[in-house]
Design an enzyme around this catalytic site. Structure first.
Site, PDB file in Angstrom:
ATOM      1  N   ASP A  26     -52.657  45.620  55.886  1.00 33.54           N
ATOM      2  CA  ASP A  26     -51.422  45.998  56.235  1.00 33.54           C
ATOM      3  C   ASP A  26     -50.936  44.871  57.250  1.00 33.54           C
ATOM      4  O   ASP A  26     -51.745  44.167  58.056  1.00 33.54           O
ATOM      5  CB  ASP A  26     -51.380  47.358  57.261  1.00 33.54           C
ATOM      6  CG  ASP A  26     -50.072  48.049  57.231  1.00 33.54           C
ATOM      7  OD1 ASP A  26     -49.049  47.366  56.840  1.00 33.54           O
ATOM      8  OD2 ASP A  26     -49.860  48.594  58.306  1.00 33.54           O
ATOM      9  N   ASN A  28     -48.154  42.332  56.345  1.00 32.53           N
ATOM     10  CA  ASN A  28     -47.694  41.237  55.618  1.00 32.53           C
ATOM     11  C   ASN A  28     -46.213  40.967  56.160  1.00 32.53           C
ATOM     12  O   ASN A  28     -45.747  39.955  56.622  1.00 32.53           O
ATOM     13  CB  ASN A  28     -47.719  41.258  54.270  1.00 32.53           C
ATOM     14  CG  ASN A  28     -49.072  41.219  53.618  1.00 32.53           C
ATOM     15  OD1 ASN A  28     -50.141  41.109  54.376  1.00 32.53           O
ATOM     16  ND2 ASN A  28     -49.202  41.669  52.396  1.00 32.53           N
ATOM     17  N   HIS A  43     -46.573  38.477  51.914  1.00 31.88           N
ATOM     18  CA  HIS A  43     -47.343  39.123  50.755  1.00 31.88           C
ATOM     19  C   HIS A  43     -48.079  37.822  50.299  1.00 31.88           C
ATOM     20  O   HIS A  43     -49.331  37.855  49.840  1.00 31.88           O
ATOM     21  CB  HIS A  43     -46.521  39.718  49.696  1.00 31.88           C
ATOM     22  CG  HIS A  43     -46.002  40.990  50.208  1.00 31.88           C
ATOM     23  ND1 HIS A  43     -46.452  41.870  51.298  1.00 31.88           N
ATOM     24  CD2 HIS A  43     -44.753  41.405  50.002  1.00 31.88           C
ATOM     25  CE1 HIS A  43     -45.769  42.784  51.185  1.00 31.88           C
ATOM     26  NE2 HIS A  43     -44.560  42.641  50.821  1.00 31.88           N
ATOM     27  N   SER A  71     -49.206  51.172  46.876  1.00 30.48           N
ATOM     28  CA  SER A  71     -49.482  52.488  46.947  1.00 30.48           C
ATOM     29  C   SER A  71     -48.427  53.091  46.083  1.00 30.48           C
ATOM     30  O   SER A  71     -47.382  52.571  45.712  1.00 30.48           O
ATOM     31  CB  SER A  71     -49.364  52.876  48.338  1.00 30.48           C
ATOM     32  OG  SER A  71     -47.940  52.993  48.847  1.00 30.48           O
ATOM     33  N   LEU A 137     -70.164  41.451  42.682  1.00 25.20           N
ATOM     34  CA  LEU A 137     -69.276  42.299  43.389  1.00 25.20           C
ATOM     35  C   LEU A 137     -68.220  43.000  42.535  1.00 25.20           C
ATOM     36  O   LEU A 137     -67.817  42.381  41.496  1.00 25.20           O
ATOM     37  CB  LEU A 137     -68.669  41.549  44.299  1.00 25.20           C
ATOM     38  CG  LEU A 137     -67.506  42.235  45.104  1.00 25.20           C
ATOM     39  CD1 LEU A 137     -67.867  43.022  46.383  1.00 25.20           C
ATOM     40  CD2 LEU A 137     -66.318  41.125  45.442  1.00 25.20           C
TER      41      LEU A 137
END
Ligand code: FPP
Length: 265
Positions: A26, A28, A43, A71, A137
């Site tokens: 959060d 940007n 962004h 989201s 990963l």
């Protein structure tokens, strides 16, 4: 590996690394506004932080990194910002694919990907396919994702499977729900980080984060580099994870990996 990463590795205790780190990226927009730049610039810069977090997690041996990139609620942003984000995500993932392969990073996509426009979606799917053999990963990008969406989806799947079948509904278990979440197969996050100063989960991994250690910091996502991530991990390493047990119970077994424990009451 760069010297900054080596220095971080030397400072962190490798014995208690979180196996899974999840991040709500959060800030940007605010980062851009502070510089009188368009939100898209924030962004764009945020993608560089995604790269840094991925690199560090891969280098220090974190198994899973899960990022809240878009989201379900983000679809309600101005269309221009949605378009910019979609384009940016598609371009970034395509550009990074060779490095992901080189670093043995496997891409996983979580969320209602079918809602995404064709172009970024196909770039993401290509990257997922190209990295499917990687064993280092696991980088999960949550796109068009929200926890309530996935829990409702899991409930629907389960109900559909049970309908018309002679099932004992009292036997429905946590595992039955878990195996129908979009994160199935990924261990629950140990550490959940939110940058940008807000202290809420915003519909992110609500089921999976039941026992996650939460870490909130004011740093805006584009400013969140390897040092800031290392600080969050160091903070995690200082915490005592009890999973509902008493401090005494936990301290009797300092070497036991209690994240594998079943007795989480
Ligand atoms: C929240 O900041 C950030 C987002 C909604 C988008 C995050 C996406 C990226 C960083 C790109 C990810 C790219 C890849 C390849 C994974 P905000 O816009 O809500 O900031 P604000 O709270 O300051 O307005």
């Amino acid at each position: 590996m760069d010297t900054q990463t080596l220095d971080i590795i030397n400072r962190l205790s490798t014995a208690q690394l979180p196996r899974h780190i999840a991040i709500i990226m959060d800030g940007n927009g605010r980062w851009a506004r502070m510089r009188s730049l368009p939100r898209s610039a924030g962004h764009y810069e945020g993608v560089a932080s995604v790269r840094k977090a991925t690199e560090l997690c891969s280098d220090i041996g974190v198994g899973y990194l899960t990022l809240y990139a878009f989201s379900t609620e983000n679809w309600n942003r101005p269309q221009q910002e949605v378009d910019t984000l979609m384009t940016l995500i598609g371009m970034a993932i395509e550009r990074e694919t060779p490095d992901l392969i080189k670093n043995n990073v496997r891409l996983r996509l979580i969320g209602d990907i079918d809602r995404m426009p064709d172009d970024p979606r196909s770039r993401l799917l290509r990257c997922r396919q190209a990295t499917a053999h990687c064993t280092g990963l696991t980088l999960s990008l949550c796109l068009s994702y929200s926890s309530r969406w996935e829990i409702v989806r899991a409930a629907r799947l389960l109900a559909t499977e049970c309908a018309g079948v002679d099932t004992d509904l009292t036997q429905i278990s946590e595992t039955d729900i878990e195996s129908r979440l979009t994160t199935t197969g990924i261990p629950d996050p140990d550490l959940l980080i939110r940058t940008g100063g807000e202290k809420r989960l915003s519909n992110f991994l609500l089921w999976q984060a039941a026992y996650a250690e939460l870490y909130f910091c004011d740093t805006l996502w584009p400013d969140f580099g390897k040092e800031e991530l290392a600080e969050a991990i160091a903070d995690f390493q200082k915490r005592e994870r009890r999973f509902g047990k008493t401090s005494e119970q936990v301290s009797h077994h300092p070497d036991k990996d209690i994240s594998q424990s079943d007795s989480r009451h």
